[in-house]
Design a protein around this motif. Structure first.
Motif, PDB file in Angstrom:
ATOM      1  N   ASN A 181     -32.612  12.609 -56.336  1.00  0.00           N
ATOM      2  CA  ASN A 181     -34.008  12.221 -56.176  1.00  0.00           C
ATOM      3  C   ASN A 181     -34.241  10.943 -56.983  1.00  0.00           C
ATOM      4  O   ASN A 181     -33.278  10.220 -57.286  1.00  0.00           O
ATOM      5  CB  ASN A 181     -34.926  13.362 -56.632  1.00  0.00           C
ATOM      6  CG  ASN A 181     -35.044  14.468 -55.595  1.00  0.00           C
ATOM      7  OD1 ASN A 181     -35.676  14.290 -54.555  1.00  0.00           O
ATOM      8  ND2 ASN A 181     -34.426  15.618 -55.863  1.00  0.00           N
ATOM      9  N   ASN A 185     -33.972  14.824 -51.891  1.00  0.00           N
ATOM     10  CA  ASN A 185     -35.273  14.511 -51.309  1.00  0.00           C
ATOM     11  C   ASN A 185     -35.752  13.169 -51.871  1.00  0.00           C
ATOM     12  O   ASN A 185     -34.930  12.325 -52.252  1.00  0.00           O
ATOM     13  CB  ASN A 185     -36.263  15.645 -51.614  1.00  0.00           C
ATOM     14  CG  ASN A 185     -36.101  16.820 -50.662  1.00  0.00           C
ATOM     15  OD1 ASN A 185     -36.341  16.703 -49.467  1.00  0.00           O
ATOM     16  ND2 ASN A 185     -35.669  17.968 -51.190  1.00  0.00           N
ATOM     17  N   HIS A 186     -37.068  12.960 -51.908  1.00  0.00           N
ATOM     18  CA  HIS A 186     -37.631  11.693 -52.395  1.00  0.00           C
ATOM     19  C   HIS A 186     -38.610  11.964 -53.533  1.00  0.00           C
ATOM     20  O   HIS A 186     -39.643  11.293 -53.643  1.00  0.00           O
ATOM     21  CB  HIS A 186     -38.333  10.951 -51.251  1.00  0.00           C
ATOM     22  CG  HIS A 186     -37.478  10.770 -50.028  1.00  0.00           C
ATOM     23  ND1 HIS A 186     -36.423   9.893 -49.974  1.00  0.00           N
ATOM     24  CD2 HIS A 186     -37.516  11.378 -48.811  1.00  0.00           C
ATOM     25  CE1 HIS A 186     -35.844   9.954 -48.785  1.00  0.00           C
ATOM     26  NE2 HIS A 186     -36.496  10.858 -48.052  1.00  0.00           N
ATOM     27  N   LEU A 187     -38.292  12.903 -54.377  1.00  0.00           N
ATOM     28  CA  LEU A 187     -39.173  13.257 -55.483  1.00  0.00           C
ATOM     29  C   LEU A 187     -39.199  12.149 -56.537  1.00  0.00           C
ATOM     30  O   LEU A 187     -38.173  11.530 -56.842  1.00  0.00           O
ATOM     31  CB  LEU A 187     -38.715  14.568 -56.114  1.00  0.00           C
ATOM     32  CG  LEU A 187     -38.783  15.811 -55.221  1.00  0.00           C
ATOM     33  CD1 LEU A 187     -38.142  16.996 -55.907  1.00  0.00           C
ATOM     34  CD2 LEU A 187     -40.220  16.125 -54.839  1.00  0.00           C
ATOM     35  N   THR A 188     -40.358  11.904 -57.090  1.00  0.00           N
ATOM     36  CA  THR A 188     -40.543  10.869 -58.099  1.00  0.00           C
ATOM     37  C   THR A 188     -41.240  11.455 -59.327  1.00  0.00           C
ATOM     38  O   THR A 188     -41.557  12.632 -59.374  1.00  0.00           O
ATOM     39  CB  THR A 188     -41.377   9.709 -57.529  1.00  0.00           C
ATOM     40  OG1 THR A 188     -42.625  10.228 -57.041  1.00  0.00           O
ATOM     41  CG2 THR A 188     -40.640   9.017 -56.396  1.00  0.00           C
ATOM     42  N   SER A 247     -33.063  19.373 -54.102  1.00  0.00           N
ATOM     43  CA  SER A 247     -32.188  18.203 -54.188  1.00  0.00           C
ATOM     44  C   SER A 247     -32.193  17.401 -52.899  1.00  0.00           C
ATOM     45  O   SER A 247     -32.606  17.875 -51.831  1.00  0.00           O
ATOM     46  CB  SER A 247     -30.763  18.637 -54.541  1.00  0.00           C
ATOM     47  OG  SER A 247     -30.279  19.589 -53.606  1.00  0.00           O
ATOM     48  N   HIS A 290     -41.586  14.201 -50.393  1.00  0.00           N
ATOM     49  CA  HIS A 290     -41.982  13.068 -51.220  1.00  0.00           C
ATOM     50  C   HIS A 290     -42.870  13.531 -52.373  1.00  0.00           C
ATOM     51  O   HIS A 290     -43.343  14.667 -52.405  1.00  0.00           O
ATOM     52  CB  HIS A 290     -42.741  12.023 -50.394  1.00  0.00           C
ATOM     53  CG  HIS A 290     -41.885  11.282 -49.420  1.00  0.00           C
ATOM     54  ND1 HIS A 290     -41.433  11.841 -48.247  1.00  0.00           N
ATOM     55  CD2 HIS A 290     -41.394  10.012 -49.446  1.00  0.00           C
ATOM     56  CE1 HIS A 290     -40.700  10.961 -47.577  1.00  0.00           C
ATOM     57  NE2 HIS A 290     -40.673   9.831 -48.282  1.00  0.00           N
ATOM     58  N   ASN A 341     -30.193  10.869 -60.542  1.00  0.00           N
ATOM     59  CA  ASN A 341     -31.604  10.535 -60.714  1.00  0.00           C
ATOM     60  C   ASN A 341     -31.696   9.314 -61.631  1.00  0.00           C
ATOM     61  O   ASN A 341     -30.728   8.540 -61.748  1.00  0.00           O
ATOM     62  CB  ASN A 341     -32.362  11.732 -61.302  1.00  0.00           C
ATOM     63  CG  ASN A 341     -32.742  12.757 -60.251  1.00  0.00           C
ATOM     64  OD1 ASN A 341     -33.641  12.531 -59.453  1.00  0.00           O
ATOM     65  ND2 ASN A 341     -32.043  13.892 -60.241  1.00  0.00           N
TER      66      ASN A 341
END
Length: 636
Positions: free
Chosen positions: A452, A428-431, A426, A406, A476
């Protein structure tokens, strides 16, 4: 003159005679071989003139008898300038078997050499020790008479077109040193008689079509050091008798249909003191890795990937102190990663991806030589990237896709001791944004941040990535233009981005303003499902290497540019659901490698240019263009 001097005169006359002419059988054998060759690009056979064949290039004779000892005509020739790959077109004359004193025949890698191996080769060449016939176009079965070559040490006939089963008579080669039969099309089972080759040091049968079980008696080959049966269709269990081979250092059984448990290493097994390279990947092996596996203390490289192995990873693997590469990916392992793996100080590569391993991760900062870590697609739920990864002095390739990460991309990746070359975060929950400092990773070759929730524009600093070859940002919420991607100036003139996937984002940009020709080496370009508009840039025709082009589901329009026909390597072209108008250029008929085409749901008109490959595609490739006609649609 006394008898002693008469004998010396006779010897001198004999030597002079031998220096002037070939033995009649050798002469006939060599000249018959030459007559069977129609083309020799090396020019060596053209120099076979005169009576003394021992002076001919590639021919070597015995000093005393004058008989031909070696024929060395390999296809690969190392010269003072550049290495040269030669070719001989023709066939091997059966008369070559007249050279009954020959010990070495090397005709390997001659590309065009065809015909069959003389069926009676083993009945005449009793002194033959080495036979190299690999990399040619030989056909037919291996002659059974090869089993009579009792002095044979090395047999290399791989990369030909030989067919038929392996004759059981090969088992009579009691003094065979190396059996190299890979890269052919041998079928049938491995004869059980192979277990009688008690002097065999190397057995290489890889890349054939062998079926059946590995002989149970294979453990009798006590001198065996290398066994390669990979890339066949072997089934059944791995024989327990392999544990009894005291000198076996290389064992490759990968890419078969083997099943059952891993048999290494039993408590009484001799293999534990020698085995260094083990490949069992791409089979159907099941069950756990036995705790006794840790007894294979000489192991350096191990691949057990793509099987049905399960259970926890045994802590005994931490005793493999020489291990440099460990592949356990694509299995069904569960539980946690044992702390003992952190003790493998020689480990360079660790791949545990695509399993059911759970967190938390153990501290593994002792992996001082690790260069590649792949923990992707497990049940780790990391939440964040462990900071100890950034302290590993040699780590340059990090794969943490699908690990539940995250938040933002952590800044400590900017200052790792070893420059990052490949980064996969790749799925994942990246913001938030792609950080501007990404341009500081100047040795980055592959960047994958797809699937993401990244927002905003691609930072301008990405133009600093002079080594970037793979960029995957699909799925994205990225916006803005894509122009800076194509402005990356690579370190070397021949370098270029080869893979770009920006699909399923929110890019809105006049595509015509983008000079995609600045990346001429692109092989894969996917910009689908965005909001691109305008014409296709004419520079699209400069992409001479492109194989896949997907611009579907955008707002692109106007006529299809003629220059696209210059992309001769195109295999996939998807332009559906845009606003393209006009006719399909006739030049599309020159896209001979095109395998997948979709021009549906546009505003195209006129007749589909008749002929292949356009006529081979289904109606669905052209549907939704009201003005389009011709095969495979309705006639015009």
């Amino acid at each position: 003159m006394d008898s002693f001097h008469l004998q010396w005169v006779a010897v001198l006359i004999s030597i002079i005679t031998l220096s002037e002419a070939c033995h009649p059988a050798d002469w006939k054998g060599l000249t018959s071989f030459k007559s069977g060759i129609s083309i020799d690009t090396s020019g060596r056979l053209a120099k076979w003139v005169g009576q003394n064949c021992c002076d001919w290039e590639g021919v070597r004779c015995h000093n005393i008898t004058g008989r031909v000892k070696e024929i060395n005509l390999p296809g690969f020739i190392s010269t003072a300038d550049l290495p040269f790959q030669s070719e001989m077109r023709g066939f091997i004359s059966p008369s070559i078997t007249l050279l009954n004193a020959v010990e070495i025949i090397d005709l390997g890698g001659l590309l065009g050499l065809g015909g069959t191996i003389p069926s009676f080769i083993g009945l005449r060449l009793h002194n033959l020790r080495k036979l190299y016939l690999y990399g040619n176009k030989l056909r037919g079965p291996l002659p059974e008479s090869i089993g009579k070559l009792l002095k044979l040490e090395e047999l290399a006939v791989h990369d030909n077109r030989l067919s038929g089963s392996l004759p059981a008579i090969l088992g009579s080669l009691k003094t065979l040193h190396s059996l190299l039969l890979y890269g052919n099309r041998f079928s049938g089972a491995i004869p059980d008689s192979f277990a009688d080759l008690t002097n065999l040091v190397q057995m290489d049968l890889h890349s054939n079509s062998l079926v059946g079980h590995i002989p149970d008696r294979i453990g009798q080959l006590q001198t065996l050091k290398e066994l390669d049966l990979s890339n066949n269709f072997l089934s059944g269990k791995i024989p327990l008798s392999l544990n009894n081979l005291p000198g076996l250092s290389v064992l490759y059984l990968d890419n078969n249909k083997l099943e059952g448990p891993i048999p290494f290493a039993s408590v009484s097994g001799k293999i534990s003191s020698s085995l260094a390279f083990l490949r069992l990947n791409d089979n159907r092996l099941s069950g756990p890795i036995p705790q006794s596996f840790g007894e294979l203390v000489c192991l350096k490289r191990v691949s057990l990937s793509n099987n049905k192995l399960e259970g926890t990873i045994p802590s005994s693997l931490g005793r493999l102190s020489s291990l440099s590469e460990l592949y356990l990916d694509r299995n069904r392992f569960s539980g946690q990663i044992p702390k003992s793996l952190g003790q493998l100080s020689q480990l360079i590569l660790l791949n545990l991806s695509h399993n059911f391993i759970k967190g938390p991760l153990p501290e593994m900062s002792s992996l001082q030589n690790i260069q590649t870590i792949d923990l992707s697609y497990n049940l780790l739920n990391l939440s964040s990237i462990p900071q100890w990864l950034s302290k590993l002095p040699s780590l340059s390739k990090i794969y943490l896709a699908g690990c539940g990460i995250h938040g933002q991309i952590p800044e400590f990746l900017r200052t790792t001791p070893s420059p990052i070359q490949e980064l996969d975060l790749s799925h994942n929950h990246l913001t938030d944004k792609i950080p501007e400092w990404i341009g500081c990773l100047t040795q980055l070759y592959s960047l994958k941040l797809s699937e993401n929730s990244l927002i905003s524009q691609i930072p301008n600093s990405i133009t600093n990535l002079q080594d970037l070859g793979v960029l995957d940002l699909h799925s994205n919420k990225l916006t803005g233009n894509i122009q800076q991607i194509f402005k990356i100036s690579h370190r070397f003139p021949d370098d270029s981005l080869t893979y770009i996937d920006l699909s399923d984002n929110r890019f809105s940009w006049d595509f015509y303003q983008t000079d995609i020709g600045q990346q001429p080496g692109i092989q894969f370009l996917n910009l689908s499902n965005n909001n691109l508009k305008g014409r296709l840039p004419t520079s699209i025709g400069t992409l001479r290497s492109i194989q896949t082009l997907d611009l579907s589901r955008n707002n692109l329009g106007f006529d299809l540019p003629e220059t696209i026909v210059n992309a001769k390597q195109l295999e996939t072209l998807k332009l559906q659901r845009n606003h393209f108008t006009g006719r399909i250029p006739k030049g599309f008929l020159n896209l001979r490698k095109l395998k997948e085409l979709d021009l549906s749901n546009n505003l195209l008109v006129g007749e589909i240019p008749p002929g292949k490959p356009l006529s081979d595609f289904p109606r669905s490739a052209y549907m939704g263009n009201k003005g389009l006609c011709g095969k495979p649609l309705n006639p015009c």
